[in-house]
Design a protein around this motif. Structure first.
Motif, PDB file in Angstrom:
ATOM      1  N   TYR A   7      26.898  36.273  44.772  1.00  0.00           N
ATOM      2  CA  TYR A   7      27.661  37.951  44.588  1.00  0.00           C
ATOM      3  C   TYR A   7      28.632  38.027  43.267  1.00  0.00           C
ATOM      4  CZ  TYR A   7      25.346  38.406  49.277  1.00  0.00           C
ATOM      5  OH  TYR A   7      24.509  38.313  50.192  1.00  0.00           O
ATOM      6  N   ILE A   8      28.231  38.662  42.429  1.00  0.00           N
ATOM      7  CA  ILE A   8      29.096  38.745  41.100  1.00  0.00           C
ATOM      8  C   ILE A   8      29.515  40.378  40.997  1.00  0.00           C
ATOM      9  CG2 ILE A   8      29.126  38.209  38.604  1.00  0.00           C
ATOM     10  CD1 ILE A   8      26.851  36.558  38.924  1.00  0.00           C
ATOM     11  N   PRO A  24      30.431  42.434  30.712  1.00  0.00           N
ATOM     12  CA  PRO A  24      30.613  40.900  30.052  1.00  0.00           C
ATOM     13  C   PRO A  24      30.637  39.667  31.084  1.00  0.00           C
ATOM     14  CG  PRO A  24      31.460  42.470  28.576  1.00  0.00           C
ATOM     15  CD  PRO A  24      31.378  43.130  29.827  1.00  0.00           C
ATOM     16  N   PHE A  25      31.323  40.188  31.916  1.00  0.00           N
ATOM     17  CA  PHE A  25      31.632  39.259  33.282  1.00  0.00           C
ATOM     18  C   PHE A  25      30.346  38.699  33.719  1.00  0.00           C
ATOM     19  CE2 PHE A  25      32.825  37.949  37.419  1.00  0.00           C
ATOM     20  CZ  PHE A  25      33.783  37.121  37.120  1.00  0.00           C
ATOM     21  N   ILE A  26      29.602  39.881  34.222  1.00  0.00           N
ATOM     22  CA  ILE A  26      28.493  39.721  34.798  1.00  0.00           C
ATOM     23  C   ILE A  26      27.446  38.918  34.182  1.00  0.00           C
ATOM     24  CG2 ILE A  26      26.301  40.636  35.990  1.00  0.00           C
ATOM     25  CD1 ILE A  26      28.286  43.046  36.493  1.00  0.00           C
ATOM     26  N   PHE A  81      24.289  41.556  41.908  1.00  0.00           N
ATOM     27  CA  PHE A  81      25.557  41.710  40.975  1.00  0.00           C
ATOM     28  C   PHE A  81      25.959  43.427  41.244  1.00  0.00           C
ATOM     29  CE2 PHE A  81      22.086  42.279  38.054  1.00  0.00           C
ATOM     30  CZ  PHE A  81      22.372  43.568  37.431  1.00  0.00           C
ATOM     31  N   GLU A  82      27.009  43.784  40.945  1.00  0.00           N
ATOM     32  CA  GLU A  82      27.435  45.134  41.016  1.00  0.00           C
ATOM     33  C   GLU A  82      28.300  45.554  39.667  1.00  0.00           C
ATOM     34  OE1 GLU A  82      27.183  47.999  42.772  1.00  0.00           O
ATOM     35  OE2 GLU A  82      28.962  48.422  43.525  1.00  0.00           O
ATOM     36  N   GLU A  83      27.778  46.220  38.775  1.00  0.00           N
ATOM     37  CA  GLU A  83      28.527  46.595  37.636  1.00  0.00           C
ATOM     38  C   GLU A  83      29.514  48.048  37.912  1.00  0.00           C
ATOM     39  OE1 GLU A  83      27.472  47.897  32.905  1.00  0.00           O
ATOM     40  OE2 GLU A  83      25.913  47.523  34.439  1.00  0.00           O
ATOM     41  N   PHE A  84      30.471  47.658  37.390  1.00  0.00           N
ATOM     42  CA  PHE A  84      31.351  49.094  37.543  1.00  0.00           C
ATOM     43  C   PHE A  84      31.159  49.866  36.951  1.00  0.00           C
ATOM     44  CE2 PHE A  84      35.285  46.743  40.211  1.00  0.00           C
ATOM     45  CZ  PHE A  84      34.562  46.710  41.344  1.00  0.00           C
ATOM     46  N   GLY A  85      30.906  51.248  37.354  1.00  0.00           N
ATOM     47  CA  GLY A  85      30.649  52.316  36.222  1.00  0.00           C
ATOM     48  C   GLY A  85      28.915  52.522  36.153  1.00  0.00           C
TER      49      GLY A  85
END
Length: 406
Positions: free
Chosen positions: A366-367, A372-374, A393-397
């Motif tokens: 789980y990322i 860029p981090f993901i 994964f979950e990208e904020f925004g």
């Protein structure tokens, strides 16, 4: 129903969308928010300003055009967008407004290239997409109201407790103002909060991950104070929560939503990778596993700028001490100095610095964090032979990342 000719016309616009998609969607949002200013209360102005919303929409429209023959392959994307829309209380009638401005924008941006046949094809295509989206979202709304204590739309919640977690992050404990029950959720999901911003004369919504496991008592969100000064839209709601919202205040909240959540299947390991405030949904997942007595190995890999910015540090230490299945690997840009005893790596999170045995091939990963981090850690895991379907994964925004599932 699209005809074969209409599908071909839509597919013929793919090169244009690849080259000028963001230009088109930027024009569309300006046109729509000018023509229907009431929607400024719905859309996140920060994501308009930094073009994330325009980019996300351009990518979605492109993907739809590319898969117009079989839109069902886009259901994972539809599900993610649907959860976002439900969390913002988007309703079917608003799709009509969006469609009107989108088709008009295609005609005005493409000029003579936008033939009547092309605009008719895109109108049919948009109506098909709107039907898919509203149908899926109707199901999500239904799921929300079926939960004990569940609800639809905006509901008042009271700030029961405000607690500073680090030099940057403060937690807010939310309880229903009407004294009703607190609906359960799946660890990893988020809430939307809406505040009125006097400087803008607008309501503005923001989404925050729930940072605690379901407990039937409260929702906790843990919010980072951003560096951007008000009234800049970046960090506007986050900073206002820190500086203006106090215990006892009332905020409007939508029901938990989100398609990034804990896959609690079997006893294979769970590995959590995050940086900064990206840990919040993962905290909910880890706590849920501990509360339910799961014996699966649980590995916490986390990075932030320094020990003072490390929210939930003491809680994680306690969990690792009391549960032999929990291990943690911490990265600090600036390492602590005595008398601190925290053992940490220096620099950004780097999976290559960890023992290979930590990254179990049969684990669920789980990322969470910025794009860029993901991207960095997704690439690193795939290069180490980790199966794509085991990485979540979950990208904020707004969602701008897409990785092939195969």
């Amino acid at each position: 129903m699209l005809t074969t000719e209409q599908k071909e016309l839509v597919k013929a616009t793919v090169p244009i969308l690849k080259e000028s998609g963001v230009l088109l969607t930027d024009y569309f949002y300006k046109r729509m928010l000018s023509g229907n200013p009431e929607l400024k209360h719905v859309f996140n102005l920060a994501n308009q300003r930094n073009k994330k919303q325009q980019t996300a929409l351009a990518m979605a429209v492109l993907a739809y055009a590319e898969h117009i023959e079989d839109p069902s392959v886009l259901m994972p994307v539809v599900d993610g967008i649907g959860h976002k829309h439900v969390s913002l209380n988007i309703r079917p009638e608003q799709y009509m407004i969006v469609g009107k401005h989108l088709i008009a924008s295609i005609g005005e941006v493409l000029g003579e290239a936008a033939t009547p046949a092309l605009l008719e094809a895109w109108t049919a295509a948009y109506n098909q997409l709107a039907s898919i989206m509203t149908g899926h979202e109707d199901g999500l709304y239904h799921q929300q109201v079926q939960r004990p204590g569940g609800w639809s739309g905006w509901k008042p919640f009271t700030i029961k407790k405000k607690q500073k977690e680090s030099s940057e992050i403060t937690s807010f404990y939310l309880v229903p103002t009407d004294g009703g029950p607190v609906a359960d959720f799946i660890p990893g999901q988020y809430l939307s909060i809406r505040l009125f911003i006097p400087e803008l004369g607008l309501l503005q919504p923001r989404q925050y991950s729930i940072s605690n496991a379901p407990n039937g008592e409260y929702y906790r969100i843990s919010v980072k104070k951003e560096g951007a000064p008000e009234p800049n839209p970046d960090g506007l709601i986050s900073n206002r929560l820190h500086s203006h919202v106090q215990e006892g205040d009332i905020v409007e909240v939508t029901a938990p939503a989100g398609s990034f959540f804990l896959k609690d299947q079997g006893d294979h390991p769970a590995i959590f990778i995050s940086g900064g405030v990206g840990q919040t949904p993962l905290m909910s997942m880890l706590e849920a596993l501990i509360r339910t007595g799961s014996k699966k190995p649980k590995t916490w890999i986390y990075g932030c700028k320094d020990i003072d910015a490390h929210a939930f540090k003491d809680q994680l230490e306690l969990w690792a001490k009391e549960n032999k299945e929990v291990s943690k690997h911490i990265f600090y840009d600036t390492p602590p100095t005595p008398p601190h005893t925290e053992q940490a790596y220096q620099g950004w999170v780097d999976l290559d610095l960890l023992d290979e045995a930590i990254l179990a091939p049969n684990a669920d990963y789980y990322i969470c964090g910025p794009a860029p981090f993901i991207t960095k850690h997704m690439k690193a895991l795939l290069e180490k032979g980790i199966r794509r379907e085991a990485i979540h994964f979950e990208e904020f925004g707004p969602q701008t990342l897409s990785f092939n599932e195969n």
